[in-house]
Design a protein around this motif. Structure first.
Motif, PDB file in Angstrom:
ATOM      1  N   LYS A   8      58.424  48.768  31.341  1.00 25.19           N
ATOM      2  CA  LYS A   8      58.504  50.212  31.608  1.00 25.19           C
ATOM      3  C   LYS A   8      57.695  50.999  30.582  1.00 25.19           C
ATOM      4  O   LYS A   8      57.253  52.106  30.865  1.00 25.19           O
ATOM      5  CB  LYS A   8      59.957  50.675  31.645  1.00 25.19           C
ATOM      6  CG  LYS A   8      60.683  50.528  30.337  1.00 25.19           C
ATOM      7  CD  LYS A   8      62.105  51.017  30.438  1.00 25.19           C
ATOM      8  CE  LYS A   8      62.737  50.847  29.071  1.00 25.19           C
ATOM      9  NZ  LYS A   8      63.989  51.447  28.892  1.00 25.19           N
ATOM     10  N   ASP A   9      57.455  50.403  29.397  1.00 28.75           N
ATOM     11  CA  ASP A   9      56.712  51.100  28.340  1.00 28.75           C
ATOM     12  C   ASP A   9      55.200  51.079  28.562  1.00 28.75           C
ATOM     13  O   ASP A   9      54.506  52.007  28.152  1.00 28.75           O
ATOM     14  CB  ASP A   9      57.038  50.495  26.974  1.00 28.75           C
ATOM     15  CG  ASP A   9      58.505  50.677  26.601  1.00 28.75           C
ATOM     16  OD1 ASP A   9      59.098  51.706  26.993  1.00 28.75           O
ATOM     17  OD2 ASP A   9      59.061  49.783  25.942  1.00 28.75           O
ATOM     18  N   ASN A  10      54.659  50.018  29.188  1.00 28.37           N
ATOM     19  CA  ASN A  10      53.205  49.946  29.347  1.00 28.37           C
ATOM     20  C   ASN A  10      52.737  50.039  30.802  1.00 28.37           C
ATOM     21  O   ASN A  10      51.546  50.084  31.067  1.00 28.37           O
ATOM     22  CB  ASN A  10      52.654  48.665  28.707  1.00 28.37           C
ATOM     23  CG  ASN A  10      53.037  47.396  29.460  1.00 28.37           C
ATOM     24  OD1 ASN A  10      53.707  47.416  30.476  1.00 28.37           O
ATOM     25  ND2 ASN A  10      52.610  46.264  28.923  1.00 28.37           N
ATOM     26  N   ASP A  12      52.755  52.392  33.314  1.00 32.53           N
ATOM     27  CA  ASP A  12      51.935  53.534  33.746  1.00 32.53           C
ATOM     28  C   ASP A  12      50.539  53.493  33.135  1.00 32.53           C
ATOM     29  O   ASP A  12      49.551  53.777  33.815  1.00 32.53           O
ATOM     30  CB  ASP A  12      52.621  54.860  33.404  1.00 32.53           C
ATOM     31  CG  ASP A  12      53.821  55.128  34.298  1.00 32.53           C
ATOM     32  OD1 ASP A  12      53.903  54.546  35.401  1.00 32.53           O
ATOM     33  OD2 ASP A  12      54.692  55.915  33.882  1.00 32.53           O
ATOM     34  N   GLU A  13      50.460  53.131  31.866  1.00 33.08           N
ATOM     35  CA  GLU A  13      49.164  53.085  31.187  1.00 33.08           C
ATOM     36  C   GLU A  13      48.245  52.050  31.840  1.00 33.08           C
ATOM     37  O   GLU A  13      47.068  52.317  32.083  1.00 33.08           O
ATOM     38  CB  GLU A  13      49.368  52.727  29.708  1.00 33.08           C
ATOM     39  CG  GLU A  13      48.087  52.565  28.929  1.00 33.08           C
ATOM     40  CD  GLU A  13      48.336  52.080  27.510  1.00 33.08           C
ATOM     41  OE1 GLU A  13      47.384  51.551  26.921  1.00 33.08           O
ATOM     42  OE2 GLU A  13      49.456  52.201  27.007  1.00 33.08           O
ATOM     43  N   ILE A  14      48.786  50.893  32.160  1.00 32.72           N
ATOM     44  CA  ILE A  14      47.966  49.820  32.733  1.00 32.72           C
ATOM     45  C   ILE A  14      47.607  50.118  34.181  1.00 32.72           C
ATOM     46  O   ILE A  14      46.472  49.927  34.606  1.00 32.72           O
ATOM     47  CB  ILE A  14      48.690  48.463  32.585  1.00 32.72           C
ATOM     48  CG1 ILE A  14      48.718  48.067  31.102  1.00 32.72           C
ATOM     49  CG2 ILE A  14      48.017  47.383  33.420  1.00 32.72           C
ATOM     50  CD1 ILE A  14      49.554  46.856  30.777  1.00 32.72           C
ATOM     51  N   SER A  16      47.572  53.078  35.776  1.00 34.32           N
ATOM     52  CA  SER A  16      46.910  54.352  36.050  1.00 34.32           C
ATOM     53  C   SER A  16      45.410  54.314  35.787  1.00 34.32           C
ATOM     54  O   SER A  16      44.719  55.279  36.065  1.00 34.32           O
ATOM     55  CB  SER A  16      47.549  55.475  35.238  1.00 34.32           C
ATOM     56  OG  SER A  16      47.315  55.265  33.868  1.00 34.32           O
ATOM     57  N   GLY A  17      44.886  53.216  35.288  1.00 34.54           N
ATOM     58  CA  GLY A  17      43.444  53.128  35.076  1.00 34.54           C
ATOM     59  C   GLY A  17      42.701  53.014  36.392  1.00 34.54           C
ATOM     60  O   GLY A  17      43.280  53.093  37.471  1.00 34.54           O
ATOM     61  N   ASN A  81      45.617  54.025  41.633  1.00 35.12           N
ATOM     62  CA  ASN A  81      46.970  54.571  41.732  1.00 35.12           C
ATOM     63  C   ASN A  81      47.531  54.577  43.157  1.00 35.12           C
ATOM     64  O   ASN A  81      48.438  55.344  43.456  1.00 35.12           O
ATOM     65  CB  ASN A  81      47.049  55.982  41.150  1.00 35.12           C
ATOM     66  CG  ASN A  81      46.916  55.982  39.649  1.00 35.12           C
ATOM     67  OD1 ASN A  81      47.487  55.117  38.979  1.00 35.12           O
ATOM     68  ND2 ASN A  81      46.168  56.918  39.121  1.00 35.12           N
TER      69      ASN A  81
END
Length: 122
Positions: A8-10, A12-14, A16-17, A81
């Protein structure tokens, strides 16, 4: 490139690229998941332009719930996305290779037009 653990911590970052992300929702106790794991890892090595992520549904219950994962393994493909594919079941290597080819071939401009039309119709 080996697969990456998604949390859950990474997540969105991964995701959303601008890369294509293939996600394996799995659990250690799941026999089909363990059988699919080497196929998924081999595909990750053979397709370095795609991010291969693994979500341990036991450790990441919030992520599993957010995507309404009710059966594992579940394979999901996200590009720009947009979820392009989400199906439960382990795939044999040739089927996974075929799926990767189809995901690469998707015209994302067309997908965005269709999504915009759907939004406008609501």
């Amino acid at each position: 490139m080996a697969s990456v653990e998604l949390t859950k911590d990474n997540f969105d970052e991964i995701v959303s690229g601008d890369k294509t992300v293939l996600i394996d929702f799995w659990a250690a106790w799941c026999g089909p998941c363990r059988m699919f794991a080497p196929i998924f890892e081999k595909a990750a090595e053979n397709n370095p332009d795609i991010v291969f992520g693994k979500v341990d549904t036991q450790a990441q219950q919030e992520l599993a719930a957010a995507f309404q994962i009710s059966s594992i393994p579940t394979l999901m493909a996200i590009r720009d996305n947009v979820v392009l594919y989400a199906q439960p079941g382990a795939l044999p290597a040739p089927a996974l290779d075929e799926l990767i080819g189809k995901i690469r071939a998707v015209d994302m401009e067309d997908v965005r037009r269709q999504l915009a039309a759907q939004s406008a119709a609501k």
